[in-house]
Design a protein around this motif. Sequence first.
Motif, mmCIF file in Angstrom:
data_model
loop_
_atom_site.group_PDB
_atom_site.id
_atom_site.type_symbol
_atom_site.label_atom_id
_atom_site.label_comp_id
_atom_site.label_asym_id
_atom_site.label_seq_id
_atom_site.Cartn_x
_atom_site.Cartn_y
_atom_site.Cartn_z
ATOM 1 N N PHE A 1 16.495 70.851 7.634
ATOM 2 C CA PHE A 1 15.858 70.523 6.760
ATOM 3 C C PHE A 1 17.504 70.799 5.340
ATOM 4 C CE2 PHE A 1 11.529 71.039 6.337
ATOM 5 C CZ PHE A 1 10.941 72.472 7.512
ATOM 6 N N SER A 2 18.497 70.619 6.875
ATOM 7 C CA SER A 2 19.931 70.494 5.990
ATOM 8 C C SER A 2 20.164 68.684 6.378
ATOM 9 C CB SER A 2 20.932 71.582 6.881
ATOM 10 O OG SER A 2 20.583 70.582 8.337
ATOM 11 N N THR A 3 19.037 67.805 6.874
ATOM 12 C CA THR A 3 19.359 66.248 5.925
ATOM 13 C C THR A 3 18.495 66.003 5.317
ATOM 14 O OG1 THR A 3 18.318 66.246 9.009
ATOM 15 C CG2 THR A 3 20.723 66.537 8.783
ATOM 16 N N PRO A 4 18.035 65.892 3.962
ATOM 17 C CA PRO A 4 16.682 65.040 3.533
ATOM 18 C C PRO A 4 17.222 64.072 3.580
ATOM 19 C CG PRO A 4 17.868 66.738 2.292
ATOM 20 C CD PRO A 4 18.404 67.055 3.375
ATOM 21 N N ILE A 5 17.961 63.972 3.537
ATOM 22 C CA ILE A 5 18.076 61.887 3.189
ATOM 23 C C ILE A 5 18.695 61.817 4.480
ATOM 24 C CG2 ILE A 5 18.846 59.839 1.574
ATOM 25 C CD1 ILE A 5 18.835 62.282 -0.871
ATOM 26 N N MET A 6 18.357 60.498 4.900
ATOM 27 C CA MET A 6 18.707 59.756 5.797
ATOM 28 C C MET A 6 19.067 58.096 5.458
ATOM 29 S SD MET A 6 18.959 62.206 8.449
ATOM 30 C CE MET A 6 19.244 61.007 9.704
ATOM 31 N N GLY A 7 19.779 57.444 6.475
ATOM 32 C CA GLY A 7 20.640 56.280 6.288
ATOM 33 C C GLY A 7 20.783 55.204 7.316
ATOM 34 N N TRP A 8 20.812 54.208 7.166
ATOM 35 C CA TRP A 8 21.110 53.226 8.418
ATOM 36 C C TRP A 8 22.341 51.849 7.859
ATOM 37 C CZ3 TRP A 8 20.518 54.059 13.354
ATOM 38 C CH2 TRP A 8 19.040 54.155 13.673
ATOM 39 N N PHE A 9 23.165 52.381 8.568
ATOM 40 C CA PHE A 9 24.043 51.781 8.399
ATOM 41 C C PHE A 9 24.689 50.173 9.608
ATOM 42 C CE2 PHE A 9 25.837 52.859 3.667
ATOM 43 C CZ PHE A 9 25.520 54.241 3.391
ATOM 44 N N ARG A 10 25.925 49.429 8.808
ATOM 45 C CA ARG A 10 25.925 48.439 10.350
ATOM 46 C C ARG A 10 27.250 48.045 9.542
ATOM 47 N NH1 ARG A 10 22.050 43.396 8.738
ATOM 48 N NH2 ARG A 10 22.552 42.796 7.402
ATOM 49 N N GLN A 11 28.011 47.238 10.810
ATOM 50 C CA GLN A 11 29.582 47.201 11.116
ATOM 51 C C GLN A 11 29.501 46.178 11.730
ATOM 52 O OE1 GLN A 11 32.344 50.285 11.244
ATOM 53 N NE2 GLN A 11 33.994 49.081 10.274
ATOM 54 N N ALA A 12 30.108 45.030 11.175
ATOM 55 C CA ALA A 12 30.341 43.741 12.225
ATOM 56 C C ALA A 12 31.359 44.021 12.656
ATOM 57 C CB ALA A 12 29.500 42.360 11.374
ATOM 58 N N PRO A 13 31.816 42.795 13.553
ATOM 59 C CA PRO A 13 33.261 42.983 13.719
ATOM 60 C C PRO A 13 34.081 42.286 12.891
ATOM 61 C CG PRO A 13 31.993 42.473 15.751
ATOM 62 C CD PRO A 13 31.106 42.125 15.243
ATOM 63 N N GLY A 14 34.816 42.962 12.580
ATOM 64 C CA GLY A 14 36.276 42.520 11.234
ATOM 65 C C GLY A 14 35.685 42.774 9.522
ATOM 66 N N LYS A 15 34.692 43.282 9.384
ATOM 67 C CA LYS A 15 33.866 43.192 8.327
ATOM 68 C C LYS A 15 33.673 45.253 7.683
ATOM 69 C CE LYS A 15 30.874 39.462 8.373
ATOM 70 N NZ LYS A 15 29.713 38.651 7.338
ATOM 71 N N GLU A 16 33.422 45.415 7.137
ATOM 72 C CA GLU A 16 33.345 46.549 6.425
ATOM 73 C C GLU A 16 31.748 47.372 6.586
ATOM 74 O OE1 GLU A 16 36.730 46.991 2.572
ATOM 75 O OE2 GLU A 16 34.555 47.435 1.967
ATOM 76 N N ARG A 17 31.862 48.814 6.968
ATOM 77 C CA ARG A 17 30.698 49.428 7.297
ATOM 78 C C ARG A 17 29.261 49.242 6.069
ATOM 79 N NH1 ARG A 17 30.389 54.696 10.353
ATOM 80 N NH2 ARG A 17 31.399 53.670 11.562
ATOM 81 N N GLU A 18 28.112 48.532 6.124
ATOM 82 C CA GLU A 18 27.341 48.602 4.633
ATOM 83 C C GLU A 18 26.139 48.914 4.897
ATOM 84 O OE1 GLU A 18 26.588 44.218 4.431
ATOM 85 O OE2 GLU A 18 25.567 43.855 7.022
ATOM 86 N N PHE A 19 25.659 49.291 3.884
ATOM 87 C CA PHE A 19 23.967 50.424 3.597
ATOM 88 C C PHE A 19 23.688 49.235 4.281
ATOM 89 C CE2 PHE A 19 21.760 52.874 1.837
ATOM 90 C CZ PHE A 19 20.476 51.701 1.427
ATOM 91 N N VAL A 20 22.354 49.551 5.098
ATOM 92 C CA VAL A 20 20.905 48.832 4.999
ATOM 93 C C VAL A 20 19.623 49.128 4.929
ATOM 94 C CG1 VAL A 20 20.113 47.881 7.132
ATOM 95 C CG2 VAL A 20 22.452 48.490 6.998
ATOM 96 N N ALA A 21 19.631 50.718 4.717
ATOM 97 C CA ALA A 21 18.587 51.766 4.332
ATOM 98 C C ALA A 21 18.427 52.813 4.157
ATOM 99 C CB ALA A 21 17.011 51.028 5.304
ATOM 100 N N ALA A 22 17.720 53.024 3.579
ATOM 101 C CA ALA A 22 17.827 54.551 3.330
ATOM 102 C C ALA A 22 16.419 55.600 3.033
ATOM 103 C CB ALA A 22 18.665 55.764 2.375
ATOM 104 N N ILE A 23 16.347 56.269 3.689
ATOM 105 C CA ILE A 23 14.810 57.053 2.888
ATOM 106 C C ILE A 23 15.244 58.681 2.960
ATOM 107 C CG2 ILE A 23 14.663 58.187 6.192
ATOM 108 C CD1 ILE A 23 10.842 57.341 4.900
ATOM 109 N N ARG A 24 14.103 59.027 2.171
ATOM 110 C CA ARG A 24 14.025 60.789 1.614
ATOM 111 C C ARG A 24 12.795 60.802 3.113
ATOM 112 N NH1 ARG A 24 15.326 63.266 -2.299
ATOM 113 N NH2 ARG A 24 15.810 61.825 -3.790
ATOM 114 N N ARG A 25 13.311 62.167 3.338
ATOM 115 C CA ARG A 25 12.666 62.789 4.594
ATOM 116 C C ARG A 25 11.232 63.575 4.304
ATOM 117 N NH1 ARG A 25 15.749 65.598 8.649
ATOM 118 N NH2 ARG A 25 13.932 64.633 10.750
ATOM 119 N N PHE A 26 11.095 63.473 3.289
ATOM 120 C CA PHE A 26 10.361 64.652 2.551
ATOM 121 C C PHE A 26 9.387 64.262 1.713
ATOM 122 C CE2 PHE A 26 10.106 67.043 6.574
ATOM 123 C CZ PHE A 26 11.984 67.674 6.543
ATOM 124 N N GLY A 27 9.413 63.052 1.201
ATOM 125 C CA GLY A 27 9.207 62.098 -0.317
ATOM 126 C C GLY A 27 8.300 60.758 0.640
#
Length: 125
Positions: free
Chosen positions: A29-55
């Motif tokens: 319950f202390s992690t209500p929102i989860m996300g996935w990010f990715r980082q390719a070589p030589g690039k910045e970390r970028e957002f992929v997807a997110a979800i509200r766990r109880f919604g």
Amino acid sequence: QVLLVESGGGLVQAGGSLRLSCTVSGGTFSTPIMGWFRQAPGKEREFVAAIRRFGVTTDYADSVKARFTISSDNVKNTVFLQMNSLKPEDTAVYYCSARGTAAWGGRSSSAYDYWGQGTQVTVSS
């Protein structure tokens, strides 16, 4: 102490599928929102997807919309990223992340408080 552990990465041909898993321990319950990010070589970390766990709220980067699906199994404390129609440009280390507050954090990595160690996804052409 919240711990995120990813699994499911690997090598796949273009057009194939993979499902990533992220198991959460120490703070359901202390992690209500989860996300996935990715980082390719030589690039910045970028957002992929997110979800509200109880919604029902989800969000996707334009580059993965209609190909990737994020979901949450709150009984198993696991978040999934189903990746279909994979492309070589999806090759990256994929990181699971968790936000410690219920307010939607947007797509910035700085909005997330906890991170997994990452799992490599390689898509061959």
